[in-house]
Design an enzyme around this catalytic site. Structure first.
Site, short mmCIF file in Angstrom:
data_model
loop_
_atom_site.label_atom_id
_atom_site.label_comp_id
_atom_site.label_asym_id
_atom_site.label_seq_id
_atom_site.Cartn_x
_atom_site.Cartn_y
_atom_site.Cartn_z
N GLU A 1 60.85 -78.01 22.61
CA GLU A 1 61.24 -76.61 22.45
C GLU A 1 61.97 -76.38 21.14
O GLU A 1 62.62 -75.35 20.95
CB GLU A 1 62.10 -76.16 23.64
CG GLU A 1 61.31 -76.16 24.94
CD GLU A 1 62.08 -75.63 26.13
OE1 GLU A 1 63.32 -75.68 26.13
OE2 GLU A 1 61.43 -75.16 27.07
N LYS B 1 60.41 -67.18 35.21
CA LYS B 1 59.26 -67.65 34.43
C LYS B 1 58.02 -67.16 35.18
O LYS B 1 57.75 -67.63 36.30
CB LYS B 1 59.23 -69.18 34.39
CG LYS B 1 60.37 -69.84 33.61
CD LYS B 1 60.38 -71.33 33.94
CE LYS B 1 61.22 -72.14 33.00
NZ LYS B 1 61.46 -73.52 33.53
P1 PGA Z 1 59.65 -76.39 31.27
O1 PGA Z 1 61.21 -76.41 30.96
O2 PGA Z 1 59.03 -75.21 30.64
O3 PGA Z 1 59.19 -77.71 30.69
O4 PGA Z 1 59.51 -76.39 32.77
C1 PGA Z 1 62.00 -75.27 30.78
C2 PGA Z 1 63.21 -75.29 31.65
O5 PGA Z 1 63.46 -76.22 32.45
O6 PGA Z 1 63.98 -74.33 31.61
ZN ZN Z 2 65.26 -75.24 33.41
#
Ligand code: PGA
Ligand code: ZN
Length: 430
Positions: free
Chosen positions: A216, A346
Site C-alpha cells: 500500500e 470496504k
Molecule cells: P487488505 O488490507 O486490503 O489486504 O485486506 C487492508 C486492511 O486490512 O485494512
Molecule cells: Zn484492516
C-alpha cells in the site's frame, strides 16, 4: 428508471500485478461507464467470495476469466434489456441470480463490478457527479431530487507497513498519519507528504534503506518490534516540524487476526492471551498519540471485543475491519454486544453497493464513525473518493501518499474539493 443495454468485462491487472475485473455498463440512453474492482490480501474470513480461476498455470491460479465470463455471459444475458428503478433493484436481481450466501457462484468480483459500473453509468445518465449519485443512493433519493452533501472525509494515510503487506517483518499492518488539525484536503495531503518525506529520510539514516515501499506504499524497514515502528512515526512527525498528538496524530491497523492462533496473539516474541493483547493496545495508547485502533483483536475473538471497547473507547476509535467485513449481520451483532464504535467499509467485502449502503446506514444508526477504505490490491480507478464524499465518510483510508493507484484517489478528492468547496470533517471525538 434506467435500462441496461449491455454489460461487458475485461480481466485487468491490479497494483500487485494480480488479475482483477473491469466491467463496462451501457444503458439504453447511451450512457456508458466502466469500473475496476480492488482486491485484498489481509482478508477477513467472512468476506464475499472473489472468484479466481484456480488454474495454477496462469497467474498462480489468480486469473479472473471465469468472473469476466459471468459478466459477459450470464449477467449480460439476464440483465440486458431490463429496466431498474433503483440500484437496489439491480443488486437484488444479481443476488437472486447468484443464489449463494457469499456470491460464490458468480463471484463477488463479477457482481460488484456490475453493481458499480451501473451506478457510474446512471450518474452519467443523470448528468450528476458520481459522489452526488452515491449520496442519493445512500439516502434513497431518486429522480431530480438530491441528498445534501456535508463534508469531505479526513484522510488517514499509511506511513509504515508490516504484516501481510510487507512480508511480515513486524506484526502490526499499518501505522497511519492523521492530519488532525488540517481544515482542507489540500492541507491534509501537504502535511502528510512532509511527514512521509521526513520518515523516508529517517529510514535511510537508521536502516540504510532506500525508499522501498510495501503493497500500500508504506515504508517497510525491518523494525525490531511494534514499539520501534511507533517511535519512528513520532520521530518523523517531529522531524517534519509538527507536534505529535496535536497537529498530527497516529492511527494503527493492528490486523491482529493475522497473528492470532489457537487463542493467542503472537506479537513481538510473546504469546498473549486476549486480556494481554488488550493491555498491549492500552500501553500503545498511553505511550503514543494514537486516535484510532483497527482490528485490535482478531475477527473471531468476539467475546473480548466489548472489553477492548471499554478499555480504549473514548480515547481512540474502536474500528472493525476483519471483525465486521462490511456485513450488516456482523455489524448488528457488534452493535448489540458493544464490540466496536466504528466501521471500516470496504465495498468488495460484501459485494454490492446496496448491501454496503445498508452496512453504512446501520453503523450510522448506532452513532458509529465510518472509515471508507481501499484494498491493498488497487487500480487506477478512483470511484472510492466519490464514495467517501457521497457517503460522508469520517475518514478515508487509501494507503500511502505514493503510487498512482493510491494518488488517483487523493487527486480525485482534491478535484472534488475544488468543485464543491466542502469542508474537511472534524476529527471525531469518540
Ligand atoms: P487488505 O488490507 O486490503 O489486504 O485486506 C487492508 C486492511 O486490512 O485494512
Ligand atoms: Zn484492516
Amino acid at each position: 428508471m434506467s435500462t441496461i443495454r449491455k454489460l461487458t468485462a475485461l480481466e485487468i491487472l491490479d497494483s500487485r500485478g494480480r488479475p482483477t475485473v473491469q466491467a463496462t455498463c451501457t444503458l439504453g440512453s447511451g450512457a456508458v461507464a466502466a469500473v475496476s474492482v480492488p482486491s485484498g490480501a489481509s482478508t477477513g474470513a467472512a468476506e464475499a467470495l472473489e472468484l479466481r480461476d484456480r488454474d495454477p498455470k496462469r497467474y498462480h491460479g489468480l486469473g479472473c476469466r471465469q468472473a469476466v465470463a459471468h459478466v459477459n455471459g450470464e449477467l449480460n444475458d439476464a440483465l440486458s434489456g431490463e429496466e431498474f428503478a433503483a440500484q437496489s433493484a439491480l443488486d437484488g436481481t444479481m443476488l437472486a441470480l447468484d443464489g449463494t450466501p457469499n456470491k460464490a457462484r458468480l463471484g463477488a468480483n463479477a457482481i460488484l463490478a456490475v453493481s458499480l459500473a451501473f451506478a457510474r453509468a446512471v450518474a452519467v445518465e443523470r448528468q450528476i457527479p458520481l459522489y452526488q449519485h452515491f449520496a442519493d443512493i445512500l439516502a434513497g433519493v431518486t429522480g431530480d431530487a438530491h441528498a445534501p452533501l456535508a463534508t469531505l472525509p479526513r484522510p488517514t494515510i499509511n506511513l509504515f507497513s508490516g504484516g501481510k503487506h510487507a512480508g511480515g517483518q513486524v506484526p502490526i499492518q499499518d501505522v497511519l498519519v492523521v492530519p488532525a488539525v488540517a481544515t482542507t484536503m489540500d492541507e491534509a495531503l501537504e502535511t502528510t507528504v512532509a511527514v512521509f518525506q521526513a520518515a523516508a529520510e529517517l529510514m535511510q539514516r537508521k536502516y540504510q534503506m532506500r525508499m522501498l515501499t510495501a503493497d500500500e506504499g508504506g515504508l517497510a524497514p525491518p523494525f525490531a518490534n511494534a514499539a520501534a515502528m511507533l517511535d519512528d512515526a513520532v520521530e518523523a512527525i517531529r522531524a517534519a516540524g509538527y507536534t505529535p498528538g496535536q497537529e498530527v496524530a497516529l492511527a494503527i491497523d493492528v490486523a491482529s487476526t493475522h497473528f492470532y492462533e489457537h487463542g493467542r496473539y503472537h506479537l513481538d516474541g510473546a504469546a498473549l492471551d486476549s486480556v494481554g493483547m488488550i493491555a498491549r493496545v492500552e500501553e500503545w495508547l498511553a505511550n503514543y498519540p494514537i486516535v484510532s485502533v483497527e482490528d485490535g483483536l482478531a475477527e473471531d475473538d468476539w467475546g473480548h471485543w466489548p472489553r477492548l471497547r471499554s478499555a480504549i473507547g473514548g480515547k481512540a476509535l474502536v474500528l472493525g475491519d476483519d471483525l465486521l467485513c462490511t456485513n450488516p449481520a456482523r455489524i448488528q451483532r457488534a452493535i448489540n454486544e458493544g464490540a466496536a464504535d466504528a466501521l471500516l467499509l470496504k465495498v468488495n467485502q460484501i459485494g454490492t453497493l446496496t448491501e454496503a449502503a445498508q452496512a453504512c446506514r446501520l453503523a450510522r444508526s448506532a452513532g458509529w464513525r465510518v472509515t471508507i477504505s481501499a484494498r491493498s490490491g488497487e487500480t487506477e480507478d478512483h470511484w472510492l473518493a466519490d464514495l467517501a464524499v457521497g457517503w460522508a465518510g469520517d475518514q478515508i483510508k487509501v494507503g500511502s501518499i505514493t503510487q498512482s493507484e493510491r494518488l488517483a484517489k487523493y487527486n480525485r478528492l482534491l478535484a472534488i474539493e475544488a468543485e464543491t468547496h466542502l469542508p474537511l470533517v472534524g476529527w471525531p471525538t469518540p
